[in-house]
Design an enzyme around this catalytic site. Sequence first.
Site, PDB file in Angstrom:
ATOM      1  N   ASP A 232       0.857  -1.195   0.000  1.00 26.79           N
ATOM      2  CA  ASP A 232       0.000   0.000   0.000  1.00 26.79           C
ATOM      3  C   ASP A 232       0.896   1.250   0.000  1.00 26.79           C
ATOM      4  O   ASP A 232       1.814   1.374   0.824  1.00 26.79           O
ATOM      5  CB  ASP A 232      -0.892  -0.030   1.260  1.00 26.79           C
ATOM      6  CG  ASP A 232      -1.974   1.028   1.220  1.00 26.79           C
ATOM      7  OD1 ASP A 232      -3.144   0.667   1.020  1.00 26.79           O
ATOM      8  OD2 ASP A 232      -1.639   2.226   1.385  1.00 26.79           O
ATOM      9  N   ILE A 233       0.633   2.148  -0.966  1.00 30.62           N
ATOM     10  CA  ILE A 233       1.453   3.364  -1.060  1.00 30.62           C
ATOM     11  C   ILE A 233       1.163   4.236   0.175  1.00 30.62           C
ATOM     12  O   ILE A 233       0.002   4.372   0.580  1.00 30.62           O
ATOM     13  CB  ILE A 233       1.129   4.144  -2.354  1.00 30.62           C
ATOM     14  CG1 ILE A 233       1.296   3.224  -3.573  1.00 30.62           C
ATOM     15  CG2 ILE A 233       2.004   5.385  -2.481  1.00 30.62           C
ATOM     16  CD1 ILE A 233       0.919   3.866  -4.896  1.00 30.62           C
ATOM     17  N   ASN A 240      -2.641  13.050  -4.212  1.00 30.60           N
ATOM     18  CA  ASN A 240      -3.843  13.519  -4.920  1.00 30.60           C
ATOM     19  C   ASN A 240      -4.175  14.951  -4.521  1.00 30.60           C
ATOM     20  O   ASN A 240      -4.477  15.794  -5.365  1.00 30.60           O
ATOM     21  CB  ASN A 240      -5.042  12.636  -4.551  1.00 30.60           C
ATOM     22  CG  ASN A 240      -5.170  11.435  -5.490  1.00 30.60           C
ATOM     23  OD1 ASN A 240      -4.651  11.457  -6.603  1.00 30.60           O
ATOM     24  ND2 ASN A 240      -5.852  10.409  -5.037  1.00 30.60           N
ATOM     25  N   ASP A 249      -2.899   9.467 -10.679  1.00 28.21           N
ATOM     26  CA  ASP A 249      -2.988   8.314 -11.606  1.00 28.21           C
ATOM     27  C   ASP A 249      -1.610   7.975 -12.178  1.00 28.21           C
ATOM     28  O   ASP A 249      -1.239   6.805 -12.285  1.00 28.21           O
ATOM     29  CB  ASP A 249      -3.936   8.639 -12.769  1.00 28.21           C
ATOM     30  CG  ASP A 249      -5.398   8.502 -12.350  1.00 28.21           C
ATOM     31  OD1 ASP A 249      -5.640   8.110 -11.191  1.00 28.21           O
ATOM     32  OD2 ASP A 249      -6.282   8.793 -13.180  1.00 28.21           O
ATOM     33  N   GLU A 275      -4.954   2.325  -3.958  1.00 30.53           N
ATOM     34  CA  GLU A 275      -3.485   2.358  -3.951  1.00 30.53           C
ATOM     35  C   GLU A 275      -2.959   1.115  -3.249  1.00 30.53           C
ATOM     36  O   GLU A 275      -1.919   1.125  -2.628  1.00 30.53           O
ATOM     37  CB  GLU A 275      -2.912   3.634  -3.312  1.00 30.53           C
ATOM     38  CG  GLU A 275      -3.717   4.402  -2.287  1.00 30.53           C
ATOM     39  CD  GLU A 275      -4.206   3.641  -1.075  1.00 30.53           C
ATOM     40  OE1 GLU A 275      -5.182   2.867  -1.261  1.00 30.53           O
ATOM     41  OE2 GLU A 275      -3.678   3.841   0.035  1.00 30.53           O
TER      42      GLU A 275
HETATM   43  N1  LIG Z   1      -5.417   9.254  -8.455  1.00 24.25           N
HETATM   44  C1  LIG Z   1      -6.050   8.189  -7.986  1.00 24.25           C
HETATM   45  N2  LIG Z   1      -6.334   8.107  -6.666  1.00 24.25           N
HETATM   46  C2  LIG Z   1      -6.954   7.037  -6.195  1.00 24.25           C
HETATM   47  C3  LIG Z   1      -7.337   5.960  -7.036  1.00 24.25           C
HETATM   48  N3  LIG Z   1      -7.955   5.024  -6.271  1.00 24.25           N
HETATM   49  C4  LIG Z   1      -7.947   5.491  -4.997  1.00 24.25           C
HETATM   50  N4  LIG Z   1      -7.350   6.702  -4.932  1.00 24.25           N
HETATM   51  C5  LIG Z   1      -7.130   7.570  -3.787  1.00 24.25           C
HETATM   52  O1  LIG Z   1      -6.179   6.981  -2.905  1.00 24.25           O
HETATM   53  C6  LIG Z   1      -6.322   7.611  -1.634  1.00 24.25           C
HETATM   54  C7  LIG Z   1      -6.151   6.572  -0.555  1.00 24.25           C
HETATM   55  O2  LIG Z   1      -6.130   7.271   0.676  1.00 24.25           O
HETATM   56  P1  LIG Z   1      -6.056   6.566   2.079  1.00 24.25           P
HETATM   57  O3  LIG Z   1      -6.844   5.293   2.049  1.00 24.25           O
HETATM   58  O4  LIG Z   1      -6.423   7.598   3.103  1.00 24.25           O
HETATM   59  O5  LIG Z   1      -4.561   6.146   2.228  1.00 24.25           O
HETATM   60  P2  LIG Z   1      -3.205   6.958   2.198  1.00 24.25           P
HETATM   61  O6  LIG Z   1      -3.407   8.410   2.028  1.00 24.25           O
HETATM   62  O7  LIG Z   1      -2.327   6.280   1.183  1.00 24.25           O
HETATM   63  O8  LIG Z   1      -2.623   6.723   3.644  1.00 24.25           O
HETATM   64  P3  LIG Z   1      -1.960   5.427   4.205  1.00 24.25           P
HETATM   65  O9  LIG Z   1      -2.341   4.246   3.344  1.00 24.25           O
HETATM   66  O10 LIG Z   1      -2.480   5.289   5.607  1.00 24.25           O
HETATM   67  O11 LIG Z   1      -0.498   5.642   4.193  1.00 24.25           O
HETATM   68  C8  LIG Z   1      -7.690   8.261  -1.637  1.00 24.25           C
HETATM   69  O12 LIG Z   1      -7.518   9.658  -1.682  1.00 24.25           O
HETATM   70  C9  LIG Z   1      -8.347   7.789  -2.934  1.00 24.25           C
HETATM   71  O13 LIG Z   1      -9.197   8.749  -3.522  1.00 24.25           O
HETATM   72  C10 LIG Z   1      -7.030   6.069  -8.441  1.00 24.25           C
HETATM   73  O14 LIG Z   1      -7.315   5.177  -9.259  1.00 24.25           O
HETATM   74  N5  LIG Z   1      -6.386   7.183  -8.865  1.00 24.25           N
END
Ligand SMILES: Nc1nc2c(ncn2[C@@H]2O[C@H](COP(=O)(O)OP(=O)(O)OP(=O)(O)O)[C@@H](O)[C@H]2O)c(=O)[nH]1
Length: 353
Positions: A232-233, A240, A249, A275
């Site tokens: 997980d990123i 974003n 993306d 992510e």
């Molecule tokens: N650009 C883009 N964003 C995405 C996509 N799918 C999910 N996201 C975004 O990924 C983000 C995931 O956020 P969180 O679940 O809070 O996780 P995080 O910010 O990586 O924090 P941690 O995982 O706790 O380190 C959200 O803002 C989603 O909108 C996609 O296909 N493209």
Amino acid sequence: MDNTPIGQLLRNAQQDDAEIKRRKLTLYFISYVGGTIIAFMAWLNWGTNNPLLVGVLTTSASVIYLNVALSLIFPKSDIFYYFAGLIVLFTINALVYTGGLNNTGLYFIFPLLFIQIIVVRFKPAMLYVAVTIGLSIYMLYNQDVIVAKYPAEHVSRFLIATFCFICVAFIGENFWHKSRKEMLRENLERMRQANTDPLTKLPNRRFLETVFFERAMKDPGAFFPLTAVVVDIDHFKKINDTFGHDIGDEVLIHFTSVIKSAVRASDIVARTGGEEFLVLFPLASLSQGVKLAEKMRKVVEESPFIEGDINHNITASFGVATALTEDKLHASLKQADDNLYKAKNGGRNRVAE
Ligand SMILES: Nc1nc2c(ncn2[C@@H]2O[C@H](COP(=O)(O)OP(=O)(O)OP(=O)(O)O)[C@@H](O)[C@H]2O)c(=O)[nH]1
């Protein structure tokens, strides 16, 4: 043709579904019906002055039943289809040799040839039919080497009918073969789309559940111990929020290529959520999985996303778990997920097992 492991798995899944069942049913149906007809013919000829014919028919029927029984015992082997084609080759030439009941053997050749084409598939069937007809024609023109005696008009009629049969059967089979290939290609393309994430072009969750895990369950020896790494990123939301969704993306696409560069082509990298990714290492122990996860973590850390004036460091967290056997698969995926949360709670940019 897509020769990647994913492409091969999709092709196998498609063949598993339709082709194997169709071929099996064809072999069973033709063997039961054909074997019974040949046994009936043996019975009809019983007591005639052609004991060789009775022997040949009885042998053919017995070998057909034996072949189908063995194909039930060894369902994965293809050899029984080719052997069925050989039995047909033998039966046809035995009929020509002995003449059949009142010299009517030649009439039975065409349905049998048709069966041969259906059973052995189009391309090898060309060879089988060429050998079968070639031997028959040789015997018809060298009647001193065979038991039966065919008048010249029988031979001419047979040759004309053979020519027509070959034209009709092969033209029909050729078109059927081509349209089926096209249908399979379109079907495979639809399957590929349904199983692929459109953004990263990675296999998706559906691929894992309906193709990969099913395949692994069918052939556990080739996959287990299976080590799962959930990736997980870190702080992806911030990317974003700071640069916009489009850059987000692009980061996902960049991240995909970085992860793929760190593992082998035979390992499965899938996108399971926004992510979140799942990397599967077949035949890998937990300690190997942890090493590979650490390698991925390092490569990600050392590969910032650079685009125009954006130079953004990326890190990711990794949860690792191993399923030693197939019955532990779902529990180990859950364990890998739990370990990912351990890595996140432990400060991110780390591997937890
Ligand atoms: N650009 C883009 N964003 C995405 C996509 N799918 C999910 N996201 C975004 O990924 C983000 C995931 O956020 P969180 O679940 O809070 O996780 P995080 O910010 O990586 O924090 P941690 O995982 O706790 O380190 C959200 O803002 C989603 O909108 C996609 O296909 N493209």
